[in-house]
Write a protein that holds these residues in place. Structure first.
Motif, PDB file in Angstrom:
ATOM      1  N   PRO A 231       0.800  -1.226   0.000  1.00 32.49           N
ATOM      2  CA  PRO A 231       0.000   0.000   0.000  1.00 32.49           C
ATOM      3  C   PRO A 231       0.836   1.280   0.000  1.00 32.49           C
ATOM      4  CG  PRO A 231       0.150  -0.828   2.225  1.00 32.49           C
ATOM      5  CD  PRO A 231       0.874  -1.825   1.352  1.00 32.49           C
ATOM      6  N   PHE A 232       2.184   1.158  -0.036  1.00 35.90           N
ATOM      7  CA  PHE A 232       3.064   2.308   0.153  1.00 35.90           C
ATOM      8  C   PHE A 232       3.786   2.657  -1.145  1.00 35.90           C
ATOM      9  CE2 PHE A 232       7.268   4.000   1.527  1.00 35.90           C
ATOM     10  CZ  PHE A 232       6.813   5.179   2.102  1.00 35.90           C
ATOM     11  N   TYR A 261      -0.020   6.389   1.019  1.00 35.89           N
ATOM     12  CA  TYR A 261      -0.302   5.148   1.744  1.00 35.89           C
ATOM     13  C   TYR A 261      -1.789   4.853   1.649  1.00 35.89           C
ATOM     14  CZ  TYR A 261      -0.088   1.480   5.255  1.00 35.89           C
ATOM     15  OH  TYR A 261      -0.139   0.271   5.886  1.00 35.89           O
ATOM     16  N   ASN A 262      -2.121   3.649   1.213  1.00 37.19           N
ATOM     17  CA  ASN A 262      -3.510   3.202   1.129  1.00 37.19           C
ATOM     18  C   ASN A 262      -3.853   2.429   2.403  1.00 37.19           C
ATOM     19  OD1 ASN A 262      -3.746   4.224  -1.516  1.00 37.19           O
ATOM     20  ND2 ASN A 262      -2.939   2.327  -2.385  1.00 37.19           N
ATOM     21  N   PHE A 263      -4.592   3.072   3.282  1.00 37.16           N
ATOM     22  CA  PHE A 263      -4.958   2.420   4.541  1.00 37.16           C
ATOM     23  C   PHE A 263      -5.915   1.262   4.306  1.00 37.16           C
ATOM     24  CE2 PHE A 263      -3.646   6.692   5.650  1.00 37.16           C
ATOM     25  CZ  PHE A 263      -2.836   6.485   6.760  1.00 37.16           C
ATOM     26  N   LEU A 269      -4.025   8.325   1.565  1.00 39.67           N
ATOM     27  CA  LEU A 269      -3.473   9.619   1.963  1.00 39.67           C
ATOM     28  C   LEU A 269      -2.163   9.837   1.206  1.00 39.67           C
ATOM     29  CD1 LEU A 269      -4.183  11.878   4.049  1.00 39.67           C
ATOM     30  CD2 LEU A 269      -2.478  10.826   5.552  1.00 39.67           C
ATOM     31  N   THR A 270      -1.973  11.049   0.663  1.00 37.09           N
ATOM     32  CA  THR A 270      -0.760  11.397  -0.084  1.00 37.09           C
ATOM     33  C   THR A 270      -0.239  12.738   0.409  1.00 37.09           C
ATOM     34  OG1 THR A 270      -1.632  10.265  -2.047  1.00 37.09           O
ATOM     35  CG2 THR A 270       0.260  11.715  -2.370  1.00 37.09           C
ATOM     36  N   ALA A 271       1.085  12.858   0.527  1.00 36.63           N
ATOM     37  CA  ALA A 271       1.700  14.116   0.945  1.00 36.63           C
ATOM     38  C   ALA A 271       2.920  14.373   0.074  1.00 36.63           C
ATOM     39  CB  ALA A 271       2.100  14.074   2.416  1.00 36.63           C
ATOM     40  N   GLY A 295      -6.287  13.630   0.942  1.00 37.43           N
ATOM     41  CA  GLY A 295      -6.881  12.333   1.220  1.00 37.43           C
ATOM     42  C   GLY A 295      -8.055  12.063   0.307  1.00 37.43           C
ATOM     43  N   THR A 296      -8.286  10.792   0.003  1.00 41.02           N
ATOM     44  CA  THR A 296      -9.436  10.377  -0.805  1.00 41.02           C
ATOM     45  C   THR A 296     -10.167   9.226  -0.123  1.00 41.02           C
ATOM     46  OG1 THR A 296      -8.050   8.847  -2.104  1.00 41.02           O
ATOM     47  CG2 THR A 296      -8.374  11.076  -2.986  1.00 41.02           C
TER      48      THR A 296
END
Length: 338
Positions: A231-232, A261-263, A269-271, A295-296
């Motif tokens: 997920p990373f 990172y896809n929880f 969430l992306t930064a 975030g999506t």
């Protein structure tokens, strides 16, 4: 009996025609929401807007067509236009109908050869190592940083695939009378993707026009890479540009890094951090530092809610207004693709 045989012959003829037809796909994306930005003028006022060409993902409607020519070859085309979801207008002031893409070409397992208005080699290369995968393009100008921008008119572009390597080259005609090079753009680039690793590099060169709107000589190169596991994903890149107008030389340098990172399958969430630096020889240097986190949440395979917080810090000639060296933006909205 004769009538039946005649009917079968006609149906067979139509079936042959149908098999030769081009398969056309309608696709698109519509994005709408609210955005608040502070210090949008010298008085320090804030503003809330809805009219948007797409905050999370650019609004578009497009048509793609493919015809099987046999022997592994195909003919294909792409027509794509952008629009503003707040007021329904085109997303460009020039009133261009297919401003995002208008090209046709021949392709196969070896790659393709395409002609018309299309995304540049630099654009396709940088996509490999943009932390946000070209989302929030109105806030993160990576897609338009290169001197050629995101797209080129009158572009001849070839793509060749060699296993994990994709190589590209293009030549966009300047169409200037008396010169084959004036106003033209040439570029080469390559991307590599194998397992969790991907990387790319591209070089573009533009020749100045001779008459009319003066476009300076320019050279641009970019390089970067990404690593994804589970997920990373992390990505980083660099772009360097040199423009040479008659009044002096301007150097633009940009670098960025970020991760996602896809929880869960729905929540991500992306930064990212981006620095854009301009160094002209005739005016003061300017810098823009951008930090953005977005975030999506997907409520289906085609629809998601999104939100972002972004902070810009400006120095030197990059200040948008006198006394305004920082801006804070917040966006929320919904995006649907079809």
């Amino acid at each position: 009996m004769k009538k039946s045989l005649l009917a079968l012959a006609v149906l067979g003829a139509f079936a042959g025609v149908a098999q030769a037809q081009t398969n056309v796909t309608l696709y698109g994306s519509i994005d709408a929401g609210l955005r608040r930005v502070d210090k949008v003028n010298a008085a320090g006022d804030s503003r809330i807007t809805m009219s948007s060409n797409g905050t999370f993902q650019s609004n578009r409607i497009g048509f793609k067509g493919v015809e099987d020519l046999g022997g592994g070859l195909n003919a294909h085309f792409n027509l794509e236009t952008g629009f503003n979801s707040g007021n329904g207008t085109f997303d460009n002031t020039a009133g261009m109908l297919f401003n995002r893409a208008a090209n046709v070409g021949i392709g196969g397992a070896w790659g393709s050869l395409d002609l018309g208005r299309q995304y540049t080699v630099a654009y396709k290369t940088t996509a490999v190592y943009d932390p946000f995968n070209y989302k929030y393009t109105s806030l993160i100008p990576l897609s338009g940083l290169a001197l050629s921008g995101s797209r080129l008119n009158n572009d001849i572009q070839g793509t060749a695939v060699f296993g994990p390597v994709t190589a590209r080259a293009e030549y966009a005609l300047g169409e200037v009378a008396g010169s084959t090079s004036a106003g033209s753009t040439k570029a080469i680039g390559a991307t590599f993707a194998s397992g969790p690793f991907s990387a790319g590099a591209a070089y573009s060169k533009r020749s100045a026009t001779l008459t009319g709107t003066i476009v300076p000589d320019g050279k641009n190169w970019t390089v970067g890479g990404a690593f994804a596991t589970g997920p990373f994903r992390v990505a980083a890149g660099y772009m360097d540009e040199k423009l040479e107008p008659t009044a002096g030389t301007t150097k633009n340098k940009s670098y960025w890094a970020g991760g996602s990172y896809n929880f869960t399958e729905a929540l991500a969430l992306t930064a990212g951090y981006y620095r854009f630096k301009t160094t002209p020889t005739v005016v003061a240097e300017g810098k823009r530092d951008l930090f953005i986190i977005g975030g999506t949440y997907a409520i289906s395979k085609r629809t998601n809610f999104y939100a972002d917080v972004d902070r810009n810090k400006f120095t030197g000639a990059a200040l948008p207004f006198a006394g305004v060296d920082k801006q804070l933006g917040i966006s929320v909205g919904v995006n649907h693709v079809f």
